[in-house]
Every structure is written in C-alpha cells, then in structure tokens.
Design a protein around this motif. Structure first.
Motif, PDB file in Angstrom:
ATOM      1  N   TYR A 144       0.853  -1.186   0.000  1.00  0.00           N
ATOM      2  CA  TYR A 144       0.000   0.000   0.000  1.00  0.00           C
ATOM      3  C   TYR A 144       0.886   1.232   0.000  1.00  0.00           C
ATOM      4  CZ  TYR A 144      -4.168  -2.751   0.559  1.00  0.00           C
ATOM      5  OH  TYR A 144      -5.197  -3.628   0.320  1.00  0.00           O
ATOM      6  N   LEU A 147      -2.134   7.643  -0.483  1.00  0.00           N
ATOM      7  CA  LEU A 147      -3.277   7.806  -1.379  1.00  0.00           C
ATOM      8  C   LEU A 147      -3.476   9.251  -1.827  1.00  0.00           C
ATOM      9  CD1 LEU A 147      -5.746   6.406  -2.604  1.00  0.00           C
ATOM     10  CD2 LEU A 147      -6.906   6.652  -0.418  1.00  0.00           C
ATOM     11  N   GLY A 234      -7.394  12.501  -1.624  1.00  0.00           N
ATOM     12  CA  GLY A 234      -7.222  11.051  -1.675  1.00  0.00           C
ATOM     13  C   GLY A 234      -8.385  10.325  -1.024  1.00  0.00           C
ATOM     14  N   LYS A 492      -3.154   3.179  -1.078  1.00  0.00           N
ATOM     15  CA  LYS A 492      -3.503   2.758  -2.442  1.00  0.00           C
ATOM     16  C   LYS A 492      -2.687   1.508  -2.724  1.00  0.00           C
ATOM     17  CE  LYS A 492      -2.104   4.302  -7.075  1.00  0.00           C
ATOM     18  NZ  LYS A 492      -0.838   3.547  -7.157  1.00  0.00           N
ATOM     19  N   THR A 494      -0.639  -0.948  -4.712  1.00  0.00           N
ATOM     20  CA  THR A 494       0.156  -0.749  -5.934  1.00  0.00           C
ATOM     21  C   THR A 494       1.078  -1.933  -6.159  1.00  0.00           C
ATOM     22  OG1 THR A 494       0.153   1.620  -5.412  1.00  0.00           O
ATOM     23  CG2 THR A 494       1.644   0.889  -7.157  1.00  0.00           C
TER      24      THR A 494
ATOM     25  N   GLY B 417      -7.526   7.599 -13.365  1.00  0.00           N
ATOM     26  CA  GLY B 417      -6.995   6.356 -12.811  1.00  0.00           C
ATOM     27  C   GLY B 417      -6.996   5.245 -13.842  1.00  0.00           C
ATOM     28  N   GLY B 447      -2.772   1.210 -10.831  1.00  0.00           N
ATOM     29  CA  GLY B 447      -2.741   0.155  -9.835  1.00  0.00           C
ATOM     30  C   GLY B 447      -1.498  -0.710  -9.941  1.00  0.00           C
ATOM     31  N   PRO B 469      -6.879   3.389  -9.215  1.00  0.00           N
ATOM     32  CA  PRO B 469      -7.743   4.493  -8.801  1.00  0.00           C
ATOM     33  C   PRO B 469      -8.941   4.669  -9.737  1.00  0.00           C
ATOM     34  CG  PRO B 469      -5.423   5.162  -8.885  1.00  0.00           C
ATOM     35  CD  PRO B 469      -5.519   3.824  -9.534  1.00  0.00           C
ATOM     36  N   HIS B 475     -12.543   1.587  -6.118  1.00  0.00           N
ATOM     37  CA  HIS B 475     -11.825   1.807  -4.855  1.00  0.00           C
ATOM     38  C   HIS B 475     -10.352   1.451  -5.056  1.00  0.00           C
ATOM     39  CE1 HIS B 475     -10.611   1.597  -0.690  1.00  0.00           C
ATOM     40  NE2 HIS B 475     -11.803   1.975  -0.278  1.00  0.00           N
ATOM     41  N   PRO B 476      -9.427   2.338  -4.650  1.00  0.00           N
ATOM     42  CA  PRO B 476      -8.009   2.114  -4.952  1.00  0.00           C
ATOM     43  C   PRO B 476      -7.320   1.101  -4.046  1.00  0.00           C
ATOM     44  CG  PRO B 476      -8.255   4.127  -3.689  1.00  0.00           C
ATOM     45  CD  PRO B 476      -9.647   3.615  -3.953  1.00  0.00           C
ATOM     46  N   GLY B 477      -8.045   0.510  -3.108  1.00  0.00           N
ATOM     47  CA  GLY B 477      -7.405  -0.367  -2.136  1.00  0.00           C
ATOM     48  C   GLY B 477      -7.603  -1.853  -2.402  1.00  0.00           C
TER      49      GLY B 477
END
Lengths: 530, 530
Positions: A144, A147, A234, A492, A494, B417, B447, B469, B475-477
């Motif tokens: 993570y 964000l 974010g 976020k 990644t 995103g 991502g 994103p 949702h970016p998570g």
C-alpha cells in the motif's frame, strides 16, 4: 502556545496561520454554563478550501519522497509535545466539552492520543501496515502506498483521541504518508486550534512539508461536499452525525473518492437469564458504569439492552431504573447534543416506548438531560424495527424484553449494522445452546462482538475493529481504531511488476528497511532480506 | 452436461434448474458470422431475483457453519470438473465469443481458471486470506468473516477466467465463505450455463447448501440496481462497461453495499527515446503482440502510447502503422463491441486525433473492425484530456507525442486512474533522471506499474494488483486478481473481544486450524499455536 485572541481565530494553511476569507463566524459553547465562549472562529469560504487543497496536493507529492522514518519522527515529536502541553489542552477541552478534566481528559484521553500517534509512528517506520508482498517467481512486488491528501472531520465526543488534527484518523492518514486537512468540530474549535499549533511546530522541527497539517474550522454544507469530492483529495475520514455523514458520502461516492464514516450505533447488549440469576447486581454495576460514563456520549455506548422476560429481568430493570434516577446526570457536550437527545427520546416514546425514568426537556443552565431509561417488548420492537433503533446519543438507553430466545434472535435479525454487540451469559455451559443461536444472529450485525463485558472500552490494539456494517460505518472491511489496520483506509494498493531494483520503494527492495519489517515473501510472512 | 435445447434455457435457483418467470428472451451472437445462435435465454423479472436472494440468504447463513475445508473441497472438485469438460467449454465459448480455441481458450484461459479456483481453495483452507490477528494482552482477536451473498456480473472478454460462476470474483467470493448469484454476460450465456452445471454438480457432491451457486442470465437495468442494493446482499463484483457500472455503483452506494467495479482503462505505455534508440524494433514487436492479442479486448490493453518527439519516435510510429495495416484484424466479441469501438474512434478523430490507419465501419459479415492507430501531440491532448482518454475497447490505440519529458509528465498528470502504466527506457542508467520523473508522475495514477514489459499479462500471484484508482475501479485499495488479496473484498472485518474460547471461530482458537495458517500473534506473523 498563543493565548485566546479576541479577534477571529486564524486558519492554518500551508504552514501559515492566516485570516480566513471574509465569511460569518461562530462561537463554541461552554456546556457547563450553557454560555458562549469568547473566541470567535471563521466559517471558511471555498477560497480557503481551495488554498488548502492546492497546498495539500503539493505536500502529498513531496511526502512521497520522504523516508518513512522522517514521518515517524514527526508523529513521535508531536506526541511528546501533546504530553508537554497537557494542562493547556485539558483546560481548553474542559471549557468546550464539559468532559471531566480528570481522569477522563488528562489521564485517559490524552495519554491514549499520544500513544496512538506513537503506535502509528512505529508501523510507519517498519512499513508493516502496508502489507509488503514479494513474489520472486513472477517478479511482482506490491504494497500500500500513500493515497493523497486526507480530509478529517472529527466528532464532538473525543476532542483529543478522535480530533481532526490529533486523533486516530489523523495518525493513520499521516503514518500512511498523506497530508491532512483537518476540519475542526464546531463544538471544540479552540482545542483543535491548540493541537494544530503543536502539530505545526513538530512539522517545522522535523522538516516535513509545511502543508502536512492544515486546519479550517467550518464550511458551508455545500463546500464540505465539494471538498470530499475534489479531484485533489485522496480520501476522507468522518466521524459524526448520520445525516451529515450520508450527505458527504453521497458526494464522495459520486466522485469515486473513498470516504470512511463512523455514523451511528445502538450497540446492543444481550443479557441472558442465567447471567442475571448468577451475577445480576454485578451486571447492573457494569452497565451503569458503561452507559453513563462520559454522559453516554461514546460511539460504543450501550444504547439497547436485550433481555428475556422473567423475574430476574424485572429485578435488573428495577435496579437500573433506580440507579438512573438517583444518579446526577452528567454534562453533555453541547446544546445541540442535549436537544438531539431530547428529540430522540420523544421519537422513541411517541412510537410506544415506555418511559421508565428521565425524559422531559434539557436543563436550562447547563447542557444536560435526565438519565433516561425506556422499555419495549420484543413484539413492539418488531412492529417498527427502524423506528426503535433511533439512536439516542447520550445518557439514555432502551431495554427490549423478548418473550423468549427465539424472539430475541428475531429482534437481532432486524438490527441494522452496529459497531458492537455484547453477550452476557451464565458462567457455566448451561446456556451454550441459546448463546450459540444469539451469537450466530449477532455476529453478522456488528464489527466487534464481546462476551461478559461492556462495549465502551476501545483498545488501540492490532485486533481491534472499531467499525461495522452499514450504517454503523460506510464499509464493513475497515476499522477506525487499531494500528496497523486503520492505516489501510488511506493507502492505495500498488503492484510493481518487473520494476528495476533501484526504482523500487524502500519497502520492496531486496533488503528490508528495518529489522522489524515483516513481508509476505513467496507466501510466507517473515523479516529479513529477500 | 446437457446439450443445447431449443426451449428457453433454465435458470439455476436454489439447486434447481427451473423456468424463469415469463419475460422476454434474448440470443447470443456468433461473432465469427455475425449470426444469431439458436439457444434462447430468459430475461428474468424481479421474481427470479427475489427467489435467488432468498435462497442465497439462507445459504449464506448455512455456509457460516461450514468448515473452510469443505468449501475448499468444493473449489478443487469444481476445478477438476472444468478441466474434464474442457472441449465442451471451449467449443461453447468459441461459438459465443470468437476467441481462439487454442491457445487462448483451451491452453491459457481454461488452465488459468482452474488454477485460480485451486489457489482460492488453498487460502480458504489455511484461512490466511482473512488476516487472523490475535492480541493476547488485550484478549482481542480478529479476522475477516463471510460478508453475505455476492452478486457477480462477469464481463464479455474472459468467458472462463472472469466468468460470473467460474472466474476470479466467483472464486474469491466463495472462498471467503459466501454464496454467489451469477449474472451471466449476455454475450456468452451458454458458456456460463455450462459452468453453472459443473458448479452445481460439485456443490451437490461436496454437500454445500444448494444455493451456494445460482445463475440468472439477464435482468432489466432497474432490477439490476435493485439487486445490488438489496438488504440481503453482502457485496457485488462487476466487470464491464463504465456507464452500466456507474449506474450500479450509484444504487449500491446509496444502500451502503460494497460494490467492486472494474470499469475502464487506457493503460498508458511510456517509451523513452533511449529505449527506442536501443531496441526500437523489439519494442514494436512487444507492442504489436500486446495491443492486438485477443483483438485488443483485454482490460489491460495498451490503448495509449506516450512518446517524446524525434526521429526514433517517427520510426516507431511508422513501423507500428505498417504492422497495424498489414495484420488481419481479429474477431471481436460481439456486434456491440464492434459498434462501440467504431463510435470511440469517431469520437477521438472528431476531437482531432489523426487517423494513421484503420477507422471506418465495422465489417458486415463478422464482428470485426480495422486495426486502428491514431496520433495526437501533447498539446492537443492537454486541450481536452478527458476527451482523449475515451476508451476504444478493442484493436485500436492512440499515440501521444510530447515535445519533451516535461510535457509528457504534464500529460500523465492529466490522466484518470488506470489499471496499469508501463515505462520502457534505456537499459543503461543514462535516462534515470527522466525515468524518475515519469515514474513519480505515473505511479499515483495506476494500480500496477511495469518496467520494460507490456501490461497484458496478469499473473495470479499474491503481489498482483488488478485494480487502480477511480475510474479504473471503484476503490483504490482492492484487487480483482491475485490470491489471497482479492478475497478481502468479500469479507467483513470482525473483532472477538473477550470471547470465550469455545465460541471462537476455528481460525482464532489457540490451536491453528492448519500447519500453513499464519497469524499476526502479538505483532508477529507466525504459524502454530498461540
């Protein structure tokens, strides 16, 4: 720290305390005397939000270049400063909230606040919160990452531990590498201002970007909605009333911006006949302590007690009623809380809840309302489950008496999402069959399930979940308290796929950044080098 | 497995293949011949959804009592059955999607599908996906628990690996302990029906609740919105078009129901002058393979290439143009895809993108569209960033030529995103300064970030993130691919506070349920007993 000024208080934008753009002002209330406090605070226009967003956006970019250890240094220094300024902070919060100076503010909430910041610093330093994952076969690594700027709307009931620039959301957002735009709660703006001063000092001394911590006091509702949905943001953390929260949620959802909300919860407590027969008086003590502590103004206050009809239940209710009536009601946080509590009690009684003690109008000379106990039976509850789940935030509770365990489970099946659910039962295994049914019904409705204890203690511990299904919060997978899990809200996910090793974030390079760092390497959690 | 019937196909509700309630029907299209396939499928009314929801709700309750090992057994048995039925599945999917039987369907997508189910089974068995956490000091234990029935809306482009009752969302939802209501993609209903038959056999043979897997084919838009926001639903997984996805998102958001969406992505690929000078021809090959594979119908298809102006860039564009023009265009999934691709190309060219090759109308006799390459410069892009990010799903790509690295970074700063972002650069470190800037700009937009490879391969690996994103996802998570992380979307975080040990879920009892189970015990990830 500067003393209270008779001018309008300044907002903190990009490291500078500056005048807000001309707009209306507001004052906080001293709830102990129902009187206006002298300091006036600005209601910001969009211009202030715009300035904060621009600066936060730049700070977010800069912070992505900072080593985690610098951010951790900031959090630890800030914690030290909070402890050193204890007396000032406690006086300000007492004046604005009426919460007891001691033990509540000075000896419970302030140490908790400092410790939260230190716990966040620790996981920031190790990077463990970010779930670093390395697959050597595929050459893919993930974690993570920050964000972006986080807006924090703090609640009225924890001026320190959930404060917009001092509390759990703040600590989590910063430790995840994001700047924070704090929106003070209007009931304790001066307390929040004092925290922002300390935070700003710590920002300067540790050399973080000046806009790492910013503070405004209030905006129009429309500007609040615009803020949480701005492209530069974010995510948002919000703790407060359900109606305002849902308005913000709708705006953020439309823009695809994560918003983490803690909205409302009646925190059902089930007490079985066996528990009452065995230790009824002790449970009365437990309950009274929990429900009236802080004048009932905890997110996890036990606002609904569920019992099965019988003599032991009547004894319990009688004892609680007596204690409610004979205990002086505490001070509430603000006139708005007193008014809202009165309104909720009226709603509940007009739906048919029997008023056992309390009710009436708020006191005129201070923010207070009589300790209020109401009662309904299971059938009545089931006739209007939504209505009878009206949250009465403060020193009030509703007792639901079911005719048997089956009806009690039916009542539970009709509950909305809650933060917590408690079950008290006999210490031997004589009730395990019933308890199994009750547990099975209750668990999906709550974020935290408890046995034989009241819900008001919220330990800052890795396994804590201060969250729950909607409408307790906006998403059932996240917690607002508990480190490291609470940081994930502001990260976020990644993946780094075939990224050249010199370009990887420190957390994902072959050598671990600290000895404490645990990474999921080829399916195994472990410390050390890849 | 039953053969194609001339009657209307049946839906699978609560373990029984039954007629849908009377409503209209639809047919899939054979994209190889632009002709209607014989089998007709029902458009369900709300009555069917209601029956599915009721049954799923009961199944969810029952599944909470099942040991994880039983659910894992189901996933593994289902994977075996899929492999055994390979020929039938491949033929059905080829007829409905036009995707190549081999290697694509038989040798890539089918094994991947079976392996995904097996990976999900493995983490289901160990419980590792649920991040079990135990704090012995506070007596609090937590993990993710099943969330409730999951609706899965599968996309058109992966009839197996993202299929509503066979793909990644399905595997993740089931492995997290939830029943699935699959909504078939209308372009391959027969393929989905065949999977549901196999799944149902595996459900029966492993003794899971009959409604663990259910299938409907299509609903009205209004009923789709009602479905994802129904109180009985735990969450929804959706992969498909942005407009339909956003409509579902709005409905789910209003109801406080999690919805995980994979919507759209242009997947920017940056290729530096140094990379082109050094290995331009090899990169042309890489790009052509990636962008035309599966007729460009991958979520991670490289739809936008970013270059810096210069001779090497002109050579690259010339070579790509030549390859686009000389390669026969592949078959698209459906008439709708062909039409939508033509529309997107028209949008982009009418905004001012130069058409280098391709364009025009879809072919009449099969679902196909000319390989299409467009070009704009950085300034043009910046004049309408939103317009020029119109996704052209299929065998088309837009090349953006920036005047320098600064302008290229400006273009990146204006991206929405995305799922992925790639950077090709010189093998030596001569460009590290530029690459650092580009990486720094690109990482927050995507991502998954890649070096020196194209984005179309999506490994099922713990560190994979198939997410990003908004508007790439909701949702970016969260990730839709990758085990165990993809399961978290369908779990509810739950703390067990002072819960008596016999009442704890198996995953949180002192003894670990399996030797592979890793738990965060007092801050350390480890296997074994507490």
């Amino acid at each position: 720290m500067s003393t209270v000024s008779t001018d309008v208080a300044r907002i903190l934008i990009n490291g500078t305390w500056q005048n807000a753009t001309p707009q209306s002002t507001f004052h906080a209330t001293d709830p102990n005397h129902n009187s206006q406090l002298p300091q006036s605070f600005p209601v910001s226009t969009w211009e202030d939000c715009e300035a904060a967003l621009d600066a936060a956006s730049k700070a977010a970019t800069e912070l992505r270049r900072f080593p985690a250890s610098k951010i951790a240094d900031f959090l630890e220094l800030y914690a030290d400063k909070i402890e050193a300024a204890k007396d000032t902070l406690v006086e300000a919060a007492f004046a604005e909230t009426g919460l007891a100076r001691s033990p509540r503010l000075a000896d419970v909430e302030l140490p908790r606040t400092a410790n939260q910041l230190r716990a966040a610093a620790k996981t920031c330093r190790s990077g463990n919160w970010a779930l670093p994952t390395i697959d050597t076969q595929t050459g893919i690594r993930s974690c993570y990452r920050p964000l972006g700027p986080v807006c924090v709307f703090g609640p009225n009931n924890f001026p320190f531990a959930f404060g917009s620039v001092s509390g759990g959301d703040f600590a989590a957002a910063i430790a995840a590498g994001n700047p924070v735009i704090g929106k003070a709660n209007s009931s304790h703006p001066e307390t929040t201002r004092l925290f922002a001063e300390l935070a700003q000092e710590a920002v300067n001394e540790t050399g973080l970007p000046p806009a790492t911590v910013q503070l405004i006091y209030r905006t129009s509702h429309a500007d609040g909605e615009r803020l949480v949905s701005d492209p530069r943001v974010g995510a948002t953390g919000y703790t407060g009333s359900r109606s305002a929260g849902l308005t913000l949620k709708a705006a953020a959802d439309r823009a695809g911006k994560p918003i983490y909300l803690e909205l409302s919860s009646v925190n059902p407590v089930v007490i079985t006949p066996g528990a009452l027969n065995e230790r009824g008086e002790a449970i009365v003590d437990d309950f009274i302590t929990s429900v009236l502590m802080g004048t009932g103004q905890f997110c996890t206050n036990p606002g609904m007690v569920m019992l099965v009809e019988g003599d032991q239940t009547e004894s319990f209710i009688g004892a609680v009623k007596e204690r409610f009536a004979s205990t002086q009601s505490g001070t509430l946080l603000s006139p708005a809380v007193a008014k809202s509590l009165g309104k909720s009690v009226t709603t509940l009684t007009s739906l048919g809840a029997e008023l056992l003690t309390g009710g009436g109008e708020p006191e005129p000379d201070r923010c207070a309302y009589a300790n209020t106990l109401m009662r309904i039976d299971g059938k009545k509850f089931l006739s209007d489950p939504e209505g009878f789940q009206t949250e009465a935030f403060g020193n009030a509770s509703v007792i639901v008496v079911a005719k048997d365990v089956a009806e009690l489970c039916d009542v539970i099946d009709h509950l909305e999402g809650n933060l917590t659910g408690c079950i008290y039962s006999a210490n031997d295994d004589s009730e395990e069959g019933d308890v199994d049914q009750i547990t099975f019904a209750l668990e999906p409705k709550v974020g935290r399930i408890l046995n034989d204890k009241m819900p008001t203690g919220v330990a800052v511990s890795p396994a804590m979940n201060h969250g729950g299904p909607y409408p307790a919060t906006g998403h059932p997978g996240f917690t607002a308290v508990g480190v490291p899990a609470s940081l994930l809200r502001f990260g976020k996910l990644t993946s780094f796929d075939n990224i050249r090793s010199n370009r990887l974030p420190a957390l994902l390079q072959d050598a671990a950044p600290t000895d404490e760092t645990m990474r999921l390497i080829d399916g195994q959690w472990r410390a050390g080098t890849v």
